[in-house]
Design a protein around this motif. Sequence first.
Motif, PDB file in Angstrom:
ATOM      1  N   SER A 144      -7.540  12.737   5.525  1.00 28.29           N
ATOM      2  CA  SER A 144      -7.978  12.169   4.248  1.00 28.29           C
ATOM      3  C   SER A 144      -7.194  10.914   3.884  1.00 28.29           C
ATOM      4  O   SER A 144      -7.747   9.975   3.313  1.00 28.29           O
ATOM      5  CB  SER A 144      -7.884  13.208   3.128  1.00 28.29           C
ATOM      6  N   SER A 145      -5.908  10.862   4.243  1.00 28.80           N
ATOM      7  CA  SER A 145      -5.127   9.661   3.909  1.00 28.80           C
ATOM      8  C   SER A 145      -5.537   8.467   4.768  1.00 28.80           C
ATOM      9  O   SER A 145      -5.579   7.338   4.277  1.00 28.80           O
ATOM     10  CB  SER A 145      -3.624   9.926   4.006  1.00 28.80           C
ATOM     11  N   SER A 146      -5.865   8.692   6.044  1.00 27.87           N
ATOM     12  CA  SER A 146      -6.343   7.564   6.860  1.00 27.87           C
ATOM     13  C   SER A 146      -7.706   7.091   6.362  1.00 27.87           C
ATOM     14  O   SER A 146      -7.980   5.887   6.339  1.00 27.87           O
ATOM     15  CB  SER A 146      -6.374   7.913   8.345  1.00 27.87           C
ATOM     16  N   ASN A 147      -8.551   8.026   5.950  1.00 32.53           N
ATOM     17  CA  ASN A 147      -9.835   7.650   5.361  1.00 32.53           C
ATOM     18  C   ASN A 147      -9.620   6.829   4.091  1.00 32.53           C
ATOM     19  O   ASN A 147     -10.268   5.802   3.885  1.00 32.53           O
ATOM     20  CB  ASN A 147     -10.657   8.899   5.061  1.00 32.53           C
ATOM     21  N   ASN A 204     -10.865   2.986   3.791  1.00 32.22           N
ATOM     22  CA  ASN A 204     -12.019   2.731   2.924  1.00 32.22           C
ATOM     23  C   ASN A 204     -11.677   2.154   1.560  1.00 32.22           C
ATOM     24  O   ASN A 204     -12.548   1.595   0.908  1.00 32.22           O
ATOM     25  CB  ASN A 204     -12.844   4.002   2.760  1.00 32.22           C
ATOM     26  N   PHE A 205     -10.427   2.301   1.147  1.00 30.62           N
ATOM     27  CA  PHE A 205     -10.095   1.848  -0.207  1.00 30.62           C
ATOM     28  C   PHE A 205      -8.927   0.876  -0.286  1.00 30.62           C
ATOM     29  O   PHE A 205      -8.837   0.102  -1.223  1.00 30.62           O
ATOM     30  CB  PHE A 205      -9.804   3.053  -1.114  1.00 30.62           C
ATOM     31  N   LEU A 206      -8.013   0.902   0.687  1.00 32.21           N
ATOM     32  CA  LEU A 206      -6.814   0.087   0.554  1.00 32.21           C
ATOM     33  C   LEU A 206      -6.703  -1.081   1.519  1.00 32.21           C
ATOM     34  O   LEU A 206      -6.008  -2.037   1.228  1.00 32.21           O
ATOM     35  CB  LEU A 206      -5.555   0.965   0.707  1.00 32.21           C
ATOM     36  N   SER A 207      -7.342  -1.018   2.662  1.00 28.19           N
ATOM     37  CA  SER A 207      -7.145  -2.092   3.640  1.00 28.19           C
ATOM     38  C   SER A 207      -8.462  -2.780   3.968  1.00 28.19           C
ATOM     39  O   SER A 207      -9.540  -2.280   3.671  1.00 28.19           O
ATOM     40  CB  SER A 207      -6.505  -1.544   4.917  1.00 28.19           C
ATOM     41  N   MET A 257       0.812  -1.200   0.000  1.00 23.91           N
ATOM     42  CA  MET A 257       0.000   0.000   0.000  1.00 23.91           C
ATOM     43  C   MET A 257       0.855   1.264   0.000  1.00 23.91           C
ATOM     44  O   MET A 257       0.328   2.353  -0.176  1.00 23.91           O
ATOM     45  CB  MET A 257      -0.921   0.014   1.214  1.00 23.91           C
ATOM     46  N   GLU A 258       2.143   1.107   0.214  1.00 23.33           N
ATOM     47  CA  GLU A 258       3.037   2.258   0.315  1.00 23.33           C
ATOM     48  C   GLU A 258       2.955   3.166  -0.913  1.00 23.33           C
ATOM     49  O   GLU A 258       2.768   4.380  -0.788  1.00 23.33           O
ATOM     50  CB  GLU A 258       4.468   1.759   0.522  1.00 23.33           C
ATOM     51  N   THR A 259       3.073   2.584  -2.086  1.00 27.99           N
ATOM     52  CA  THR A 259       3.046   3.381  -3.319  1.00 27.99           C
ATOM     53  C   THR A 259       1.721   4.111  -3.468  1.00 27.99           C
ATOM     54  O   THR A 259       1.694   5.305  -3.799  1.00 27.99           O
ATOM     55  CB  THR A 259       3.296   2.478  -4.542  1.00 27.99           C
ATOM     56  N   GLN A 260       0.617   3.433  -3.188  1.00 26.76           N
ATOM     57  CA  GLN A 260      -0.697   4.056  -3.334  1.00 26.76           C
ATOM     58  C   GLN A 260      -0.882   5.220  -2.363  1.00 26.76           C
ATOM     59  O   GLN A 260      -1.396   6.274  -2.742  1.00 26.76           O
ATOM     60  CB  GLN A 260      -1.831   3.033  -3.123  1.00 26.76           C
ATOM     61  N   ILE A 261      -0.455   5.052  -1.108  1.00 28.20           N
ATOM     62  CA  ILE A 261      -0.645   6.133  -0.143  1.00 28.20           C
ATOM     63  C   ILE A 261       0.294   7.296  -0.449  1.00 28.20           C
ATOM     64  O   ILE A 261      -0.072   8.459  -0.274  1.00 28.20           O
ATOM     65  CB  ILE A 261      -0.522   5.641   1.319  1.00 28.20           C
ATOM     66  N   TYR A 262       1.500   7.014  -0.932  1.00 28.55           N
ATOM     67  CA  TYR A 262       2.405   8.095  -1.342  1.00 28.55           C
ATOM     68  C   TYR A 262       1.766   8.914  -2.453  1.00 28.55           C
ATOM     69  O   TYR A 262       1.763  10.143  -2.402  1.00 28.55           O
ATOM     70  CB  TYR A 262       3.738   7.549  -1.835  1.00 28.55           C
ATOM     71  N   HIS A 263       1.238   8.241  -3.461  1.00 28.50           N
ATOM     72  CA  HIS A 263       0.593   8.954  -4.569  1.00 28.50           C
ATOM     73  C   HIS A 263      -0.607   9.762  -4.078  1.00 28.50           C
ATOM     74  O   HIS A 263      -0.824  10.894  -4.519  1.00 28.50           O
ATOM     75  CB  HIS A 263       0.169   7.989  -5.677  1.00 28.50           C
ATOM     76  N   TYR A 264      -1.366   9.187  -3.175  1.00 27.06           N
ATOM     77  CA  TYR A 264      -2.516   9.900  -2.625  1.00 27.06           C
ATOM     78  C   TYR A 264      -2.068  11.178  -1.913  1.00 27.06           C
ATOM     79  O   TYR A 264      -2.641  12.256  -2.136  1.00 27.06           O
ATOM     80  CB  TYR A 264      -3.309   9.003  -1.657  1.00 27.06           C
TER      81      TYR A 264
END
Length: 105
Positions: free
Chosen positions: A52-55, A59-62, A1-8
Amino acid sequence: METQIYHYIIDKANAFNCIIHAINDTENHIHLVVSIPPTFPISYFVKNIKGSSSNYLNNFLSRKENKFAWQTGYGVFSLRQTQLERAIAYVDNQKQHHLKGTFNN
């Protein structure tokens, strides 16, 4: 999930006209080097990035049973332009610093 959260986080910062110069994490925290416009409150930036990143993570990654939350506090350091390159190098090397147990550049 690291790459996705960085991009977010980068996309969210861009929406605020902030520039992420570096982003990296360890197992329990994340470091950012960010240029924030002087008229933009730092507390607003941090609140919105964290919220917003924890949301997004929850809701979308975990999975629903693994709820994620950032710690309540945060640290901020103000840098001169001449310190930017060193701060970026420090953040880019976060994983190595923590593996060695060192926090120096």
